[in-house]
Design a protein around this motif. Structure first.
Motif, PDB file in Angstrom:
ATOM      1  N   PRO A  80       0.794  -1.236   0.000  1.00 28.72           N
ATOM      2  CA  PRO A  80       0.000   0.000   0.000  1.00 28.72           C
ATOM      3  C   PRO A  80       0.825   1.285   0.000  1.00 28.72           C
ATOM      4  CG  PRO A  80      -1.043  -1.602   1.414  1.00 28.72           C
ATOM      5  CD  PRO A  80       0.273  -2.214   0.997  1.00 28.72           C
ATOM      6  N   ALA A  81       1.983   1.281   0.651  1.00 28.06           N
ATOM      7  CA  ALA A  81       2.789   2.508   0.727  1.00 28.06           C
ATOM      8  C   ALA A  81       3.286   2.964  -0.651  1.00 28.06           C
ATOM      9  CB  ALA A  81       3.960   2.321   1.693  1.00 28.06           C
ATOM     10  N   PRO A  82       3.978   2.115  -1.432  1.00 29.33           N
ATOM     11  CA  PRO A  82       4.420   2.577  -2.749  1.00 29.33           C
ATOM     12  C   PRO A  82       3.280   2.775  -3.735  1.00 29.33           C
ATOM     13  CG  PRO A  82       4.979   0.266  -2.455  1.00 29.33           C
ATOM     14  CD  PRO A  82       4.534   0.772  -1.126  1.00 29.33           C
ATOM     15  N   LEU A  83       2.225   1.970  -3.637  1.00 32.13           N
ATOM     16  CA  LEU A  83       1.105   2.132  -4.560  1.00 32.13           C
ATOM     17  C   LEU A  83       0.382   3.457  -4.317  1.00 32.13           C
ATOM     18  CD1 LEU A  83      -0.442  -1.468  -4.740  1.00 32.13           C
ATOM     19  CD2 LEU A  83       1.265  -0.406  -6.221  1.00 32.13           C
ATOM     20  N   LEU A  84       0.254   3.835  -3.058  1.00 30.80           N
ATOM     21  CA  LEU A  84      -0.364   5.123  -2.748  1.00 30.80           C
ATOM     22  C   LEU A  84       0.494   6.264  -3.262  1.00 30.80           C
ATOM     23  CD1 LEU A  84      -2.551   6.809  -1.417  1.00 30.80           C
ATOM     24  CD2 LEU A  84      -1.322   6.581   0.761  1.00 30.80           C
ATOM     25  N   ALA A  85       1.799   6.169  -3.056  1.00 31.12           N
ATOM     26  CA  ALA A  85       2.710   7.207  -3.547  1.00 31.12           C
ATOM     27  C   ALA A  85       2.645   7.309  -5.065  1.00 31.12           C
ATOM     28  CB  ALA A  85       4.137   6.912  -3.089  1.00 31.12           C
ATOM     29  N   GLN A  86       2.574   6.160  -5.728  1.00 28.58           N
ATOM     30  CA  GLN A  86       2.496   6.149  -7.189  1.00 28.58           C
ATOM     31  C   GLN A  86       1.198   6.790  -7.673  1.00 28.58           C
ATOM     32  OE1 GLN A  86       4.954   5.060  -9.076  1.00 28.58           O
ATOM     33  NE2 GLN A  86       4.039   5.058 -11.116  1.00 28.58           N
ATOM     34  N   SER A  87       0.112   6.531  -6.957  1.00 27.34           N
ATOM     35  CA  SER A  87      -1.190   7.032  -7.391  1.00 27.34           C
ATOM     36  C   SER A  87      -1.290   8.547  -7.331  1.00 27.34           C
ATOM     37  CB  SER A  87      -2.308   6.421  -6.538  1.00 27.34           C
ATOM     38  OG  SER A  87      -2.289   6.942  -5.211  1.00 27.34           O
ATOM     39  N   THR A  88      -0.515   9.158  -6.454  1.00 31.09           N
ATOM     40  CA  THR A  88      -0.534  10.621  -6.337  1.00 31.09           C
ATOM     41  C   THR A  88       0.357  11.292  -7.369  1.00 31.09           C
ATOM     42  OG1 THR A  88       1.280  10.627  -4.722  1.00 31.09           O
ATOM     43  CG2 THR A  88      -0.959  10.431  -3.855  1.00 31.09           C
ATOM     44  N   LYS A  89       1.147  10.479  -8.099  1.00 30.09           N
ATOM     45  CA  LYS A  89       2.029  10.958  -9.165  1.00 30.09           C
ATOM     46  C   LYS A  89       3.111  11.921  -8.665  1.00 30.09           C
ATOM     47  CE  LYS A  89      -1.489  10.379 -12.733  1.00 30.09           C
ATOM     48  NZ  LYS A  89      -2.258  11.007 -13.829  1.00 30.09           N
ATOM     49  N   THR A  90       3.430  11.794  -7.368  1.00 32.13           N
ATOM     50  CA  THR A  90       4.513  12.608  -6.830  1.00 32.13           C
ATOM     51  C   THR A  90       5.864  11.960  -7.099  1.00 32.13           C
ATOM     52  OG1 THR A  90       4.244  11.509  -4.686  1.00 32.13           O
ATOM     53  CG2 THR A  90       3.061  13.579  -5.007  1.00 32.13           C
ATOM     54  N   VAL A  91       5.848  10.660  -7.404  1.00 30.91           N
ATOM     55  CA  VAL A  91       7.078   9.935  -7.687  1.00 30.91           C
ATOM     56  C   VAL A  91       6.725   8.758  -8.582  1.00 30.91           C
ATOM     57  CG1 VAL A  91       6.852   8.466  -5.639  1.00 30.91           C
ATOM     58  CG2 VAL A  91       9.112   8.834  -6.642  1.00 30.91           C
ATOM     59  N   ASP A  92       7.669   8.342  -9.422  1.00 34.10           N
ATOM     60  CA  ASP A  92       7.450   7.208 -10.304  1.00 34.10           C
ATOM     61  C   ASP A  92       8.230   6.015  -9.765  1.00 34.10           C
ATOM     62  OD1 ASP A  92       6.694   5.629 -12.457  1.00 34.10           O
ATOM     63  OD2 ASP A  92       8.366   6.302 -13.714  1.00 34.10           O
ATOM     64  N   PHE A  93       7.515   5.042  -9.222  1.00 33.13           N
ATOM     65  CA  PHE A  93       8.137   3.850  -8.656  1.00 33.13           C
ATOM     66  C   PHE A  93       8.086   2.678  -9.621  1.00 33.13           C
ATOM     67  CE2 PHE A  93       7.587   5.637  -4.296  1.00 33.13           C
ATOM     68  CZ  PHE A  93       8.884   5.404  -3.844  1.00 33.13           C
ATOM     69  N   LYS A  94       9.118   1.840  -9.570  1.00 30.56           N
ATOM     70  CA  LYS A  94       9.137   0.578 -10.264  1.00 30.56           C
ATOM     71  C   LYS A  94       9.222  -0.539  -9.214  1.00 30.56           C
ATOM     72  CE  LYS A  94       9.080   2.346 -14.371  1.00 30.56           C
ATOM     73  NZ  LYS A  94       7.819   2.262 -15.183  1.00 30.56           N
ATOM     74  N   ILE A  95       8.443  -1.583  -9.411  1.00 30.32           N
ATOM     75  CA  ILE A  95       8.485  -2.728  -8.507  1.00 30.32           C
ATOM     76  C   ILE A  95       9.580  -3.666  -8.994  1.00 30.32           C
ATOM     77  CG2 ILE A  95       7.197  -4.651  -7.512  1.00 30.32           C
ATOM     78  CD1 ILE A  95       4.630  -3.049  -8.063  1.00 30.32           C
ATOM     79  N   VAL A  96      10.590  -3.836  -8.174  1.00 31.67           N
ATOM     80  CA  VAL A  96      11.775  -4.610  -8.539  1.00 31.67           C
ATOM     81  C   VAL A  96      11.582  -6.097  -8.253  1.00 31.67           C
ATOM     82  CG1 VAL A  96      14.218  -4.958  -7.990  1.00 31.67           C
ATOM     83  CG2 VAL A  96      13.288  -2.632  -8.181  1.00 31.67           C
ATOM     84  N   ALA A  97      10.927  -6.417  -7.132  1.00 35.16           N
ATOM     85  CA  ALA A  97      10.739  -7.817  -6.756  1.00 35.16           C
ATOM     86  C   ALA A  97       9.550  -7.948  -5.832  1.00 35.16           C
ATOM     87  CB  ALA A  97      12.002  -8.364  -6.073  1.00 35.16           C
ATOM     88  N   ASP A  98       8.848  -9.057  -5.960  1.00 36.35           N
ATOM     89  CA  ASP A  98       7.773  -9.395  -5.034  1.00 36.35           C
ATOM     90  C   ASP A  98       8.413 -10.056  -3.818  1.00 36.35           C
ATOM     91  OD1 ASP A  98       5.194  -9.587  -4.142  1.00 36.35           O
ATOM     92  OD2 ASP A  98       4.633 -11.263  -5.435  1.00 36.35           O
ATOM     93  N   ALA A  99       7.821  -9.861  -2.643  1.00 37.62           N
ATOM     94  CA  ALA A  99       8.449 -10.407  -1.437  1.00 37.62           C
ATOM     95  C   ALA A  99       7.649 -11.548  -0.826  1.00 37.62           C
ATOM     96  CB  ALA A  99       8.660  -9.298  -0.414  1.00 37.62           C
ATOM     97  N   LEU A 100       6.428 -11.251  -0.365  1.00 37.61           N
ATOM     98  CA  LEU A 100       5.712 -12.255   0.408  1.00 37.61           C
ATOM     99  C   LEU A 100       4.229 -12.231   0.083  1.00 37.61           C
ATOM    100  CD1 LEU A 100       6.204 -13.310   4.042  1.00 37.61           C
ATOM    101  CD2 LEU A 100       3.955 -12.420   3.415  1.00 37.61           C
ATOM    102  N   THR A 101       3.646 -13.416   0.006  1.00 39.42           N
ATOM    103  CA  THR A 101       2.206 -13.578  -0.177  1.00 39.42           C
ATOM    104  C   THR A 101       1.640 -14.216   1.077  1.00 39.42           C
ATOM    105  OG1 THR A 101       2.386 -13.816  -2.571  1.00 39.42           O
ATOM    106  CG2 THR A 101       0.412 -14.718  -1.533  1.00 39.42           C
TER     107      THR A 101
END
Length: 341
Positions: A113-134
Motif C-alpha cells: 500500500p505505501a508505494p502504490l499510494l505514492a504512485q497514485s498521487t504521481k509525486t514519484v514514479d516507482f518501479k516494482i523490482v521484486a515481489d516479497a511475500l504472499t
C-alpha cells in the motif's frame, strides 16, 4: 474453527516443528551482515557485465518478509553478483518509501500500500523490482484476549482494534473481510500503534483486539493467551500479495544491471527459502525470538516471480476503500527480470 487452530498451535509448543520465522527487529545492525566481496572481486558471478553501482543501500522493515534478503546477504549471493548491499532498517513502509524518494535508499522494501499510494498521487514514479511475500491463513490475524467482547467478526462495530497505521494491510484486509460478511466496518475504531505495543494495549483494555502479523500472532497466543477472531488472509484477501521491493524510476533507468543483479540474488534466496533448514538459522541468529515460539510461527509464501495481475489485487483493494482515487495500472510499475536487461 480458528479457536481450534489456536488450541492446536499452543499444544504443539513442545514439538520439534521445523516452521520457523521471525520479525527482523529494528535494533538489528545491518553492518554485521555484510560479508560479500566488492564489485569486480575475484569470484563474482555477475553475468550481465559490471554493475553501474556496486554499493547500494536497501531499506528493510522489521517483518518476516525480508528473511530471504538477509539469507542472500549471509550466503554472499549479492556479492557474487558484484553488489555490496547495506541493509538500512527503518520503522515503517512510509519511512522506507521516503528514503527511496529522497535518495537515501536505493531500493526500498515496503508493504505494497505505501508505494502504490505514492504512485497514485504521481509525486514519484516507482518501479516494482521484486515481489516479497504472499500471505496465507495464519499470517495476518485479528486477535483478542479470551475475556474481550470482541469474539467474532460481527462484534467488530463499536470496538477498538489496534493496527499499525491507516491505509495499510492491517486495516484494509480486515475491512475487506468485514464488508464481505455484511459487517459495518465504518463503525470500527482503528487505533494505530506498533506491534510490540499491541499486547499490552489488549491487556490493559486500551483496545478490544489487534491486527497482528507473524511472529506477533504466535507471540500473542503464547504470551497472553490471545485467540483469533478472524483471519486477515481469507476470503477476498486469501493469498494476497503483502510486500515487495521498489525503486524510483530515476534509479532503475540509470542502473539496469545493478537492478538485474539484485533481482537474481534475491530470487535465488527466495527460491531456497522453501527449505526451512537453510533459512531457519537466519531467523534464530538475527530475530532474537525464542526458538519455542519461532517453531510455531505460520510461514507465508516467498515469491519467486513478479506478476502484475497479482499485485493489481492490492491496488484494487485500495481503490475499493478510497485510499486510491481512480484506477492504478500496476503493470506499468513492474520491472521484471525479463525486461530488465
Amino acid at each position: 474453527m480458528l479457536r481450534s487452530v489456536a488450541t492446536r498451535r499452543i499444544a504443539r509448543l513442545r514439538l520439534p516443528i521445523a516452521l520457523l520465522t521471525a520479525s527482523l527487529l529494528a535494533s538489528l545492525s545491518g553492518c554485521g551482515l555484510l560479508g560479500g566481496d566488492d564489485a569486480g572481486s575475484t569470484g563474482t558471478q555477475n553475468t550481465g557485465g559490471a554493475v553501474e553501482k556496486s554499493k547500494i543501500r536497501v531499506g528493510v522493515l522489521p517483518v518476516v518478509d525480508v528473511a530471504p534478503f538477509y539469507y542472500a546477504l549471509e550466503q554472499g549471493y549479492f556479492a557474487k553478483e558484484g553488489l555490496e548491499v547495506e541493509p538500512v532498517v527503518v520503522a515503517s513502509g512510509k519511512a522506507s518509501i521516503d528514503g527511496a524518494t529522497g535518495g537515501d535508499i536505493d531500493i526500498a522494501f515496503a508493504s505494497y500500500p505505501a508505494p502504490l499510494l505514492a504512485q497514485s498521487t504521481k509525486t514519484v514514479d516507482f518501479k516494482i523490482v521484486a515481489d516479497a511475500l504472499t500471505a496465507k491463513q495464519g499470517h495476518i490475524v485479528v486477535v483478542a484476549l479470551p475475556d474481550s467482547p470482541l469474539k467474532k467478526a460481527t462484534d467488530a462495530p463499536g470496538k477498538k482494534i489496534a493496527i499499525t497505521q491507516r491505509n495499510t494491510m492491517t486495516d484494509l484486509a480486515p475491512m475487506s473481510i468485514l464488508k464481505t460478511e455484511g459487517v459495518d466496518y465504518s463503525q470500527v475504531q482503528f487505533v494505530p500503534m506498533s506491534f510490540p505495543d499491541m499486547i499490552p494495549a489488549m491487556q490493559n483494555h486500551t483496545v478490544d483486539g489487534a491486527v497482528v502479523v507473524e511472529p506477533w500472532v504466535t507471540t500473542a497466543m503464547k504470551k497472553v493467551g490471545a485467540v483469533p477472531v478472524f483471519d486477515g488472509a481469507s476470503g477476498p484477501t486469501a493469498e494476497m500479495p503483502m510486500s515487495g521491493y521498489v525503486a524510483v524510476s530515476k534509479f532503475t533507468n540509470a542502473n539496469p544491471k545493478t537492478i538485474a543483479a539484485f533481482q537474481r540474488a534475491l530470487t535465488k534466496a527466495q527460491s531456497e527459502a522453501t527449505d526451512r533448514s537453510k533459512i531457519e538459522p537466519m531467523f534464530v541468529k538475527y530475530a532474537k525470538v525464542d526458538q519455542e515460539t519461532a517453531k510455531l510461527v505460520t510461514v507465508a509464501t516467498y515469491s519467486t516471480s513478479l506478476e502484475a495481475n497479482r499485485i493489481q489485487r492490492v491496488a484494487n483493494l485500495m481503490q475499493e476503500f478510497d485510499v486510491i482515487k481512480g484506477k492504478l495500472d500496476v503493470s506499468a510499475m513492474i520491472l521484471s527480470p525479463a525486461t530488465n536487461k
